[in-house]
Each structure stands twice: as C-alpha cells, then as structure tokens.
Design a protein around this motif. Structure first.
Motif, PDB file in Angstrom:
ATOM      1  N   VAL A 132       0.815  -1.389  -0.186  1.00 15.56           N
ATOM      2  CA  VAL A 132       0.192   0.013  -0.025  1.00 15.56           C
ATOM      3  C   VAL A 132       0.822   1.299   0.136  1.00 15.56           C
ATOM      4  CG1 VAL A 132      -1.573   1.296   1.443  1.00 15.56           C
ATOM      5  CG2 VAL A 132      -1.874  -1.146   0.991  1.00 15.56           C
ATOM      6  N   THR A 133       1.743   1.191   0.744  1.00 12.28           N
ATOM      7  CA  THR A 133       2.711   2.155   0.938  1.00 12.28           C
ATOM      8  C   THR A 133       3.505   2.727  -0.502  1.00 12.28           C
ATOM      9  OG1 THR A 133       3.211   2.159   3.225  1.00 12.28           O
ATOM     10  CG2 THR A 133       4.814   3.254   1.945  1.00 12.28           C
ATOM     11  N   ARG A 134       3.966   1.480  -1.209  1.00 15.82           N
ATOM     12  CA  ARG A 134       4.511   1.687  -2.328  1.00 15.82           C
ATOM     13  C   ARG A 134       3.767   2.301  -3.283  1.00 15.82           C
ATOM     14  NH1 ARG A 134       5.469  -1.023  -7.069  1.00 15.82           N
ATOM     15  NH2 ARG A 134       3.916  -2.612  -6.409  1.00 15.82           N
ATOM     16  N   LEU A 135       2.598   1.646  -3.450  1.00 17.03           N
ATOM     17  CA  LEU A 135       1.808   1.888  -4.594  1.00 17.03           C
ATOM     18  C   LEU A 135       1.177   3.419  -4.426  1.00 17.03           C
ATOM     19  CD1 LEU A 135      -0.380  -1.603  -4.523  1.00 17.03           C
ATOM     20  CD2 LEU A 135       1.243  -0.523  -6.477  1.00 17.03           C
ATOM     21  N   VAL A 136       0.737   3.784  -3.150  1.00 22.78           N
ATOM     22  CA  VAL A 136       0.178   5.018  -3.009  1.00 22.78           C
ATOM     23  C   VAL A 136       1.476   6.179  -3.345  1.00 22.78           C
ATOM     24  CG1 VAL A 136      -0.624   6.850  -1.322  1.00 22.78           C
ATOM     25  CG2 VAL A 136      -1.508   4.587  -1.325  1.00 22.78           C
ATOM     26  N   ALA A 137       2.548   5.866  -2.716  1.00 23.59           N
ATOM     27  CA  ALA A 137       3.459   6.806  -2.892  1.00 23.59           C
ATOM     28  C   ALA A 137       4.124   6.943  -4.365  1.00 23.59           C
ATOM     29  CB  ALA A 137       5.003   6.162  -2.385  1.00 23.59           C
ATOM     30  N   GLU A 138       3.881   5.908  -5.158  1.00 27.60           N
ATOM     31  CA  GLU A 138       4.257   5.861  -6.736  1.00 27.60           C
ATOM     32  C   GLU A 138       3.042   6.622  -7.206  1.00 27.60           C
ATOM     33  OE1 GLU A 138       3.092   2.385  -9.296  1.00 27.60           O
ATOM     34  OE2 GLU A 138       5.286   2.173  -9.138  1.00 27.60           O
ATOM     35  N   LYS A 139       1.869   6.390  -6.766  1.00 29.78           N
ATOM     36  CA  LYS A 139       0.658   7.070  -7.336  1.00 29.78           C
ATOM     37  C   LYS A 139       0.870   8.767  -7.339  1.00 29.78           C
ATOM     38  CE  LYS A 139      -2.645   5.899  -8.972  1.00 29.78           C
ATOM     39  NZ  LYS A 139      -3.003   5.665 -10.428  1.00 29.78           N
ATOM     40  N   LEU A 140       1.160   8.975  -5.923  1.00 31.34           N
ATOM     41  CA  LEU A 140       1.335  10.364  -5.580  1.00 31.34           C
ATOM     42  C   LEU A 140       2.708  11.061  -5.942  1.00 31.34           C
ATOM     43  CD1 LEU A 140      -0.305  10.553  -1.962  1.00 31.34           C
ATOM     44  CD2 LEU A 140      -1.073  11.167  -4.277  1.00 31.34           C
ATOM     45  N   GLN A 141       3.575  10.272  -6.609  1.00 31.17           N
ATOM     46  CA  GLN A 141       4.936  10.664  -7.193  1.00 31.17           C
ATOM     47  C   GLN A 141       5.908  11.206  -5.929  1.00 31.17           C
ATOM     48  OE1 GLN A 141       4.097  13.195 -10.622  1.00 31.17           O
ATOM     49  NE2 GLN A 141       4.085  11.569 -11.876  1.00 31.17           N
ATOM     50  N   LEU A 142       5.723  10.345  -4.734  1.00 34.85           N
ATOM     51  CA  LEU A 142       6.439  11.058  -3.764  1.00 34.85           C
ATOM     52  C   LEU A 142       8.138  10.760  -3.921  1.00 34.85           C
ATOM     53  CD1 LEU A 142       4.309   9.690  -0.477  1.00 34.85           C
ATOM     54  CD2 LEU A 142       4.324  11.940  -1.806  1.00 34.85           C
ATOM     55  N   GLU A 143       8.868  11.670  -3.466  1.00 36.74           N
ATOM     56  CA  GLU A 143      10.236  11.559  -3.695  1.00 36.74           C
ATOM     57  C   GLU A 143      10.808  10.549  -2.563  1.00 36.74           C
ATOM     58  OE1 GLU A 143      12.245  12.814  -5.791  1.00 36.74           O
ATOM     59  OE2 GLU A 143      10.731  13.732  -6.809  1.00 36.74           O
ATOM     60  N   PRO A 144      11.902   9.708  -3.012  1.00 32.17           N
ATOM     61  CA  PRO A 144      12.388   8.671  -1.940  1.00 32.17           C
ATOM     62  C   PRO A 144      13.003   9.701  -0.724  1.00 32.17           C
ATOM     63  CG  PRO A 144      13.111   8.239  -4.284  1.00 32.17           C
ATOM     64  CD  PRO A 144      12.332   9.591  -4.447  1.00 32.17           C
ATOM     65  N   GLY A 145      12.622   8.969   0.531  1.00 31.63           N
ATOM     66  CA  GLY A 145      12.989   9.518   1.571  1.00 31.63           C
ATOM     67  C   GLY A 145      12.058  10.410   2.343  1.00 31.63           C
ATOM     68  N   SER A 146      11.061  10.750   1.337  1.00 34.12           N
ATOM     69  CA  SER A 146       9.889  11.699   1.919  1.00 34.12           C
ATOM     70  C   SER A 146       8.844  10.804   2.570  1.00 34.12           C
ATOM     71  CB  SER A 146       9.522  12.481   0.927  1.00 34.12           C
ATOM     72  OG  SER A 146       8.739  11.778  -0.024  1.00 34.12           O
ATOM     73  N   TYR A 147       8.931   9.628   2.600  1.00 37.27           N
ATOM     74  CA  TYR A 147       8.122   8.917   3.279  1.00 37.27           C
ATOM     75  C   TYR A 147       8.484   7.576   3.815  1.00 37.27           C
ATOM     76  CZ  TYR A 147       8.094   6.092  -0.941  1.00 37.27           C
ATOM     77  OH  TYR A 147       8.690   5.238  -2.130  1.00 37.27           O
TER      78      TYR A 147
END
Length: 347
Positions: free
Chosen positions: A233-248
C-alpha cells in the motif's frame, strides 16, 4: 431463486466510554484466540488476571477523549457508510455488523435472512489480511452460518490492499487532505501485529523471514502476509502521488505486551523524525477505513504530542476514507460486480 445481500463488518466498540463497558469490550476482544494467540490458560491468565485489572480505566479515558455526541466514532462512521452504500445498491440489502460488541455478526446475518437473503457477500472492512482482523471475521461467520443459517451461502470478499481502484481512491484522499498542508515527510502508520502472526499466516511455511527481502520477493505467501500488504500500500500510494524517496516511510502502531511486534514502531518513528529536524509531517493510517480510537487518539493526539515535544511544528493527520463519496462509490461498484457478474465489465 437466489436473493443476494451484503454484510459489512468492522471491528467494534464499547457501548460507552465508561470503564465497565470498556472492560467488557476488551474482555471479548482480547480473549479472541486470533488476537492473543496463546493457549487458553495463558490467555485467560494474561487477559483476566492482568490486563482487565489494569487497562480498562486508561482505555476508558482514551475513549472519552474521542467519543462523539452520537456515540462511538467507529460505529457512527460505519453506519453512515452502510446507509450511503445501501442507497447506491438499492436492489441488494446491506447490513452492518461488528466482530466485537453488541452489533454481532449473528444479528447482521439474521437481518439479511429476515429480508429473504440466501446468498451473502461478507465484506470485512480491512484492506489488508491479518489473523486478528479478516481471518477472525471469516472464521466466526462460517461457524455462525453452520450453526444458525445452514441454508445460506457466504462469499468472502478478499483483501483489497492492491486493487488499482482502491489505491486510486486512497491516493486521491491523501492528496486532497494534504493539498493545503505542506509536509516534509509522510508517514504511513499501520496497526501492528506480533511477528509470530506473520509466520503463522505463511501458507508456504518457509517464505516469511521478516527481513528486508521476503516482502519484495514474489511468493504465494503474500496473499496472507500482513506486512507485505502494508508495504505494498505504501509503495503503490507513493508511486501514485510521485513522492520522492526519503520523503515517506512505513511504521506500525498499537503494540501490546512484550513479544516482538512489527518494526519500526510509530511512536518511536515520530520521535526519530522530529530529532532529525523534520518540522512538518503528515500521517495516514491505511490499515483502517474508518476513524477510531487508534487514529483519533493514538495518532492525532498522542502522536502529535510526541512530535511537538521533540521540536516538530506542524503535524497533519489524514482522515480515513470513512464515508467519502469516492469510497462509497467504489464499494458499490465491487458489490455490483459480485452481485451482477454479467455487467461487471461495464462498470
């Protein structure tokens, strides 16, 4: 002729924030063999001999902080969700039950049977599979069916943690609630479970090692691995929101007792981020679809206090999906796909 109905099932709640009602609720919850999975004698000694003599007063105080005028937030929100879903799927009765407390699964099934239903979609309101959530609901529902409703058929809705439309709805909710709250770090906090639950749920009996590799290595074990599903869930949401590595990052909350639980712990993660100089952080709790004690008190109150004490400034909590319109529409879609498979491709 089959008549189909839906039973939404959530965790449950005490009848009131009074210590007596909280003690009764905790007793039922913690004596569940899939919550505290030790031999009955040990569970009885721990729960009835220790926990129920020490914890109810503190838990009642926590419930009092978040209790609404209408009642328990979890119950009120779940009822609102049920009503809205029922409006979307008018042809199929939708009932609501709780795994613990007075709104029992038996009562929910009886409500559907009284309306002529003989085929039930059992829908545990948990995105991820876990022994102490999905499994205990499914097992109890089947026991009740055999004993009281042998003529009905029950279909279990599986964990939906990685369904693209769920990730879309969850990501949109996170984005919407954070658009006016700039953050340096987004923490995905999930309810914790003992590490032994992960090993017990491993259908391969060999894959899960609770290290940094097994959750990202393809395996049949992932169908029932709570940790893998949380990380996905974390990976997929971070990918969808285009979160930068280290920001989540991901953490686990609500540990109980002294056995090893999933790491890292949420409270210590909040403290660590504050010590690292993070001034603006946000938290989302994707193990829950309805706000409850664990989100409203443990995260929004206790978590915020920890962050401010360590020097943090802005602490933003993302509400659960609750009765959000997009979430209601998605549930209605899944229900119709089950009830009317011939039109599923058209929805």
């Amino acid at each position: 002729m089959n008549m189909k109905g839906i039973l939404l099932v959530n965790l449950g709640s005490p009848e009131s924030p009074n210590p007596k009602d909280v003690k009764k609720y905790l007793g039922e919850f913690l004596m569940d063999e899939r919550v505290i999975d030790v031999p009955l004698w040990a569970r009885t000694l721990l729960v009835k001999g220790i926990i129920l003599n020490t914890r109810p007063k503190a838990s009642a105080a926590a419930y009092q902080k978040i209790w609404w005028e209408e009642g328990s937030p979890l119950i009120v929100i779940s009822e609102r969700l049920q009503e809205k879903v029922q409006q979307k799927v008018e042809d199929y009765p939708v009932a609501l039950a709780m795994r613990y407390g007075t709104m029992t699964i038996k009562k929910g099934l009886q409500e559907l049977v009284d309306k002529g239903v003989n085929e039930v979609l059992l829908f545990p309101l948990y995105p991820q599979f876990a022994m102490a959530t999905t499994e205990t609901i499914v097992v109890l529902a089947e026991e009740i069916r055999k004993q009281h409703f042998p003529s009905i058929k029950i279909t279990d809705f599986p964990a939906f943690y990685n369904k693209p439309d769920y990730i879309e709805v969850l990501s949109a909710s996170v984005s919407k609630h954070l658009e006016n709250h700039p953050f340096e770090h987004l923490l995905f906090s999930y309810h914790g479970v003992p590490e032994r639950h992960i090993f017990k749920s491993d259908v391969t009996k060999s894959h899960c090692k609770i290290d940094k590799s097994c959750c990202v290595t393809p395996s049949k074990a992932h169908e029932y691995c709570y940790k893998h599903q949380c990380l996905e869930v974390t990976r997929l949401v971070a990918e969808k929101l285009q979160l930068e590595p280290g920001s989540y990052s991901t953490s686990f909350q609500s540990r109980l007792g002294f056995d090893p639980w999933l790491l890292p712990y949420t409270d210590r993660t909040i403290e660590r981020l504050g010590k690292q100089g993070i001034k603006n952080m946000a938290i989302v709790t994707p193990a829950f679809v309805s706000d409850c004690l664990e989100t409203l008190e443990e995260i929004a109150m206790e978590g915020q206090e920890i962050f401010h004490e360590i020097g943090g400034e802005n602490f933003t909590t993302v509400p659960c999906l609750n009765d959000d319109e997009a979430w209601v529409n998605l549930l209605a879609k899944w229900i119709k796909n089950w009830a009317e498979p011939s039109i599923a491709e058209l929805i």
